[in-house]
Design an enzyme around this catalytic site. Sequence first.
Site, PDB file in Angstrom:
ATOM      1  N   THR A  34       5.697  -3.061  -1.924  1.00  0.00           N
ATOM      2  CA  THR A  34       6.899  -2.372  -2.431  1.00  0.00           C
ATOM      3  C   THR A  34       7.125  -1.044  -1.706  1.00  0.00           C
ATOM      4  O   THR A  34       8.183  -0.435  -1.854  1.00  0.00           O
ATOM      5  CB  THR A  34       6.785  -2.114  -3.949  1.00  0.00           C
ATOM      6  N   LYS A  60      -5.582  -2.554 -13.666  1.00  0.00           N
ATOM      7  CA  LYS A  60      -5.685  -3.077 -12.305  1.00  0.00           C
ATOM      8  C   LYS A  60      -6.710  -2.260 -11.537  1.00  0.00           C
ATOM      9  O   LYS A  60      -6.653  -1.033 -11.513  1.00  0.00           O
ATOM     10  CB  LYS A  60      -4.328  -2.990 -11.610  1.00  0.00           C
ATOM     11  N   ASP A  98      -7.047  -6.307  -7.695  1.00  0.00           N
ATOM     12  CA  ASP A  98      -6.000  -6.243  -6.665  1.00  0.00           C
ATOM     13  C   ASP A  98      -6.623  -5.920  -5.309  1.00  0.00           C
ATOM     14  O   ASP A  98      -6.552  -4.783  -4.833  1.00  0.00           O
ATOM     15  CB  ASP A  98      -4.994  -5.161  -7.108  1.00  0.00           C
ATOM     16  N   ASP A 156      -7.297 -13.012   5.266  1.00  0.00           N
ATOM     17  CA  ASP A 156      -8.316 -13.277   6.287  1.00  0.00           C
ATOM     18  C   ASP A 156      -8.220 -14.766   6.637  1.00  0.00           C
ATOM     19  O   ASP A 156      -7.273 -15.441   6.205  1.00  0.00           O
ATOM     20  CB  ASP A 156      -9.707 -12.926   5.709  1.00  0.00           C
ATOM     21  N   ARG A 176       0.857   5.882 -11.184  1.00  0.00           N
ATOM     22  CA  ARG A 176       1.021   7.322 -11.361  1.00  0.00           C
ATOM     23  C   ARG A 176       1.913   7.747 -12.525  1.00  0.00           C
ATOM     24  O   ARG A 176       1.591   8.746 -13.179  1.00  0.00           O
ATOM     25  CB  ARG A 176       1.470   7.936 -10.024  1.00  0.00           C
ATOM     26  N   LYS A 227      -6.002  -7.943  -2.590  1.00  0.00           N
ATOM     27  CA  LYS A 227      -5.052  -8.459  -1.581  1.00  0.00           C
ATOM     28  C   LYS A 227      -5.768  -9.091  -0.393  1.00  0.00           C
ATOM     29  O   LYS A 227      -5.614  -8.641   0.747  1.00  0.00           O
ATOM     30  CB  LYS A 227      -4.135  -7.333  -1.082  1.00  0.00           C
TER      31      LYS A 227
HETATM   32  O1  C5P Z   1       1.251   4.743  -8.714  1.00  0.00           O
HETATM   33  P1  C5P Z   1       2.093   3.512  -8.540  1.00  0.00           P
HETATM   34  O2  C5P Z   1       2.811   3.084  -9.801  1.00  0.00           O
HETATM   35  O3  C5P Z   1       3.015   3.605  -7.341  1.00  0.00           O
HETATM   36  O4  C5P Z   1       1.018   2.359  -8.232  1.00  0.00           O
HETATM   37  C1  C5P Z   1       1.375   1.078  -7.841  1.00  0.00           C
HETATM   38  C2  C5P Z   1       0.159   0.238  -7.681  1.00  0.00           C
HETATM   39  O5  C5P Z   1       0.569  -1.071  -7.328  1.00  0.00           O
HETATM   40  C3  C5P Z   1      -0.794   0.701  -6.581  1.00  0.00           C
HETATM   41  O6  C5P Z   1      -2.105   0.456  -7.069  1.00  0.00           O
HETATM   42  C4  C5P Z   1      -0.508  -0.212  -5.411  1.00  0.00           C
HETATM   43  O7  C5P Z   1      -1.658  -0.495  -4.653  1.00  0.00           O
HETATM   44  C5  C5P Z   1      -0.048  -1.482  -6.120  1.00  0.00           C
HETATM   45  N1  C5P Z   1       0.847  -2.352  -5.361  1.00  0.00           N
HETATM   46  C6  C5P Z   1       2.061  -1.955  -4.837  1.00  0.00           C
HETATM   47  N2  C5P Z   1       2.833  -2.840  -4.119  1.00  0.00           N
HETATM   48  C7  C5P Z   1       2.436  -4.103  -3.965  1.00  0.00           C
HETATM   49  C8  C5P Z   1       1.219  -4.533  -4.508  1.00  0.00           C
HETATM   50  C9  C5P Z   1       0.451  -3.629  -5.225  1.00  0.00           C
HETATM   51  O8  C5P Z   1       2.451  -0.798  -5.022  1.00  0.00           O
HETATM   52  N3  C5P Z   1       3.218  -4.965  -3.326  1.00  0.00           N
END
Ligand code: C5P
Length: 234
Positions: A117, A33, A60, A65, A208, A62
Amino acid sequence: MNDPRIIVALDFSSKEQASILAGELDPILCRVKIGKELFTAAGPEVVKIFIKKGFEVFLDLKFHDIPNTVANACRVATDLGVWMINVHALGGKRMLMAARDALPLGGVKLVAVTLLTSMGPDDLENIGLNNEPRNVVQNLANLAHSCGLDGVVCSALEAGQLRKEMGADFCLVTPGIRPVDALVDDQNRIATPKMAIQNGADYLVIGRPISRAENPLLMLKYLNKEIEEQLAVN
Ligand code: C5P
């Protein structure tokens, strides 16, 4: 067909850093992603680099607009050859329909972000949405579905309810995944890979927990095993 369930978030500020992680991964075992940080730092070129390395890419960005702007952005993003793109469901019906109409059916997967999230009930109250996260997510998923989108991005905690309500073909992409014992970081509505699959998630966005692992490939394989075991039970 190879359909890896894990989408590794390449959340880095340079293509060099992202390439180091991707170099340790395997396109057979995951997708990647590219989000706002890497795209803003490295531009569309970085998308092409990872496609060339054999990875299917979820772009991603998002988009959120006015309908015309989002439709054109979706078209240009798709031209990069990515596998999945997303828009914010909060952009509303006309914006979602414009995005859908801009893209050929059966091509790039178009999904809508419901609620981030990282957002919990207090965050919703702060922006004047006095409702339970799961109700807001359900409303936005219904809207995305009625506009012909392929699926939504949601928390794994809401995936079970959405899978029941939206049917088997609606794609559920779940970030906020944390293996047991992992750090929560800035996420809020989190779940383990096993729980996400149990709840009917199709794809798990994991950043992460993999990028910070001592051995990212080993962690990826470990998480894939957890997913496979749960898929066998589902
Ligand atoms: O490091 P981590 O597992 O928390 O990364 C989650 C990834 O998912 C990040 O790139 C974040 O931008 C993305 N994301 C999210 N919640 C959403 C949509 C995308 O955490 N609703």
